[in-house]
Design an enzyme around this catalytic site. Structure first.
Site, PDB file in Angstrom:
ATOM      1  N   THR A  27       0.874  -1.295  -0.092  1.00 34.86           N
ATOM      2  CA  THR A  27      -0.101   0.053   0.167  1.00 34.86           C
ATOM      3  C   THR A  27       0.955   1.124  -0.046  1.00 34.86           C
ATOM      4  O   THR A  27       2.178   1.163   0.296  1.00 34.86           O
ATOM      5  CB  THR A  27      -0.961  -0.012   1.240  1.00 34.86           C
ATOM      6  OG1 THR A  27      -0.195   0.200   2.518  1.00 34.86           O
ATOM      7  CG2 THR A  27      -1.569  -1.115   1.220  1.00 34.86           C
ATOM      8  N   ALA A  60       3.425  -1.004   4.833  1.00 33.60           N
ATOM      9  CA  ALA A  60       2.610   0.254   5.234  1.00 33.60           C
ATOM     10  C   ALA A  60       3.715   1.336   5.439  1.00 33.60           C
ATOM     11  O   ALA A  60       4.403   1.354   5.956  1.00 33.60           O
ATOM     12  CB  ALA A  60       1.932  -0.240   6.721  1.00 33.60           C
ATOM     13  N   VAL A  86       7.547  -2.150   7.325  1.00 32.62           N
ATOM     14  CA  VAL A  86       7.533  -0.451   7.491  1.00 32.62           C
ATOM     15  C   VAL A  86       7.992  -0.181   5.924  1.00 32.62           C
ATOM     16  O   VAL A  86       9.256  -0.502   5.534  1.00 32.62           O
ATOM     17  CB  VAL A  86       8.532  -0.024   8.494  1.00 32.62           C
ATOM     18  CG1 VAL A  86       8.270   1.370   8.376  1.00 32.62           C
ATOM     19  CG2 VAL A  86       7.918  -0.279   9.752  1.00 32.62           C
ATOM     20  N   LYS A  87       7.375   0.751   5.322  1.00 35.96           N
ATOM     21  CA  LYS A  87       7.722   0.960   4.091  1.00 35.96           C
ATOM     22  C   LYS A  87       8.558   2.443   3.970  1.00 35.96           C
ATOM     23  O   LYS A  87       7.656   3.371   4.536  1.00 35.96           O
ATOM     24  CB  LYS A  87       6.466   1.121   2.904  1.00 35.96           C
ATOM     25  CG  LYS A  87       6.837   1.172   1.435  1.00 35.96           C
ATOM     26  CD  LYS A  87       5.491   0.751   0.737  1.00 35.96           C
ATOM     27  CE  LYS A  87       5.748   0.819  -0.620  1.00 35.96           C
ATOM     28  NZ  LYS A  87       4.496   0.833  -1.379  1.00 35.96           N
ATOM     29  N   LEU A  88       9.607   2.585   3.610  1.00 37.99           N
ATOM     30  CA  LEU A  88      10.385   3.758   3.550  1.00 37.99           C
ATOM     31  C   LEU A  88      10.590   4.390   2.308  1.00 37.99           C
ATOM     32  O   LEU A  88      10.982   3.443   1.357  1.00 37.99           O
ATOM     33  CB  LEU A  88      11.750   3.725   4.272  1.00 37.99           C
ATOM     34  CG  LEU A  88      11.274   3.069   5.647  1.00 37.99           C
ATOM     35  CD1 LEU A  88      12.717   2.496   6.205  1.00 37.99           C
ATOM     36  CD2 LEU A  88      10.911   4.067   6.808  1.00 37.99           C
TER      37      LEU A  88
END
Length: 218
Positions: A27, A60, A86-88
């Site tokens: 997402t 996310a 965790v999307k960075l």
């Protein structure tokens, strides 16, 4: 190769999950906004709802662009559910945050990767996934699939465990070619998965089987 679906639409996620081949979800803030999911609490709840549908990883994304903000948001996301990744963003601060999280056993996905050098940095920082955007490269007349191959070669040379998550997948040939090259994961719209079911000769064959059956049972 793992199949992820790139959406925040719960109905589409459920449809993909029902096929029995879905391995995860990606997402981003744009996809959340597209579904009308706004406000921190609603967004966090939506991530949990997604995790309750699928068994695999759910990426996310943080909204902060500063290091401290990324750490704060990333820790909050990681605490939501054990499926959260965790999307960075691929920035200096994003790489620093990736290293912080990887040192603490929190899984990460470094996104918006458009070069092999960026993918190398993500792997060095301990990213669980790196997300090269092949469709967007194709849009500017650059070979997105060639980038996947370059990253694959580099990761194989040094034994990096970071998984190549081919993103911005537009169609079924992207999926097939990513599999041929050796991408670990592909993420795309529902159509990129459902499209793999289709072939005109399959349709012709099914129609013939039905016709022959009906003819023989009159």
């Amino acid at each position: 190769m793992k199949f992820f679906i790139d959406t925040a639409n719960l109905a589409q996620i459920k449809e993909a999950q029902a096929l029995g081949v879905l391995d995860g979800v990606t997402t981003n803030p744009s996809l959340m906004a597209k579904e009308g999911i706004t406000g921190k609490n609603n967004i966090l709840k939506h991530y949990v709802d997604i995790c309750n549908i699928v068994e695999g990883d759910v990426s996310a994304e943080v909204n902060a662009m500063d290091y401290d903000g990324m750490i704060r948001e990333g820790e909050e996301l990681a605490e939501l559910h054990d499926q959260i990744v965790v999307k960075l963003p691929m920035t200096k601060e994003g790489i620093m945050a990736c290293k912080y999280f990887s040192d603490r056993g929190i899984r990460t996905n470094v996104t918006l990767i458009f070069s092999a050098g960026q993918a190398l940095l993500a792997a060095k920082a301990g990213a669980t996934y790196c997300s090269p955007f092949i469709g967007r490269l194709d849009d500017i007349s650059t070979d997105g699939l060639n980038l996947i191959q370059e990253i694959r070669d580099i990761y194989d040379n040094y034994g990096f465990e970071t998984q190549i998550l081919a993103a911005s997948v537009r169609h079924t040939m992207h999926v097939v070619n990513c599999a041929k090259i050796g991408a670990d994961v592909m993420t795309g719209p529902l159509s990129s998965i459902l499209g793999l079911l289709k072939h005109p000769l399959t349709d012709i064959g099914i129609a013939q089987f039905i016709a022959d059956f009906e003819k023989g049972n009159r």
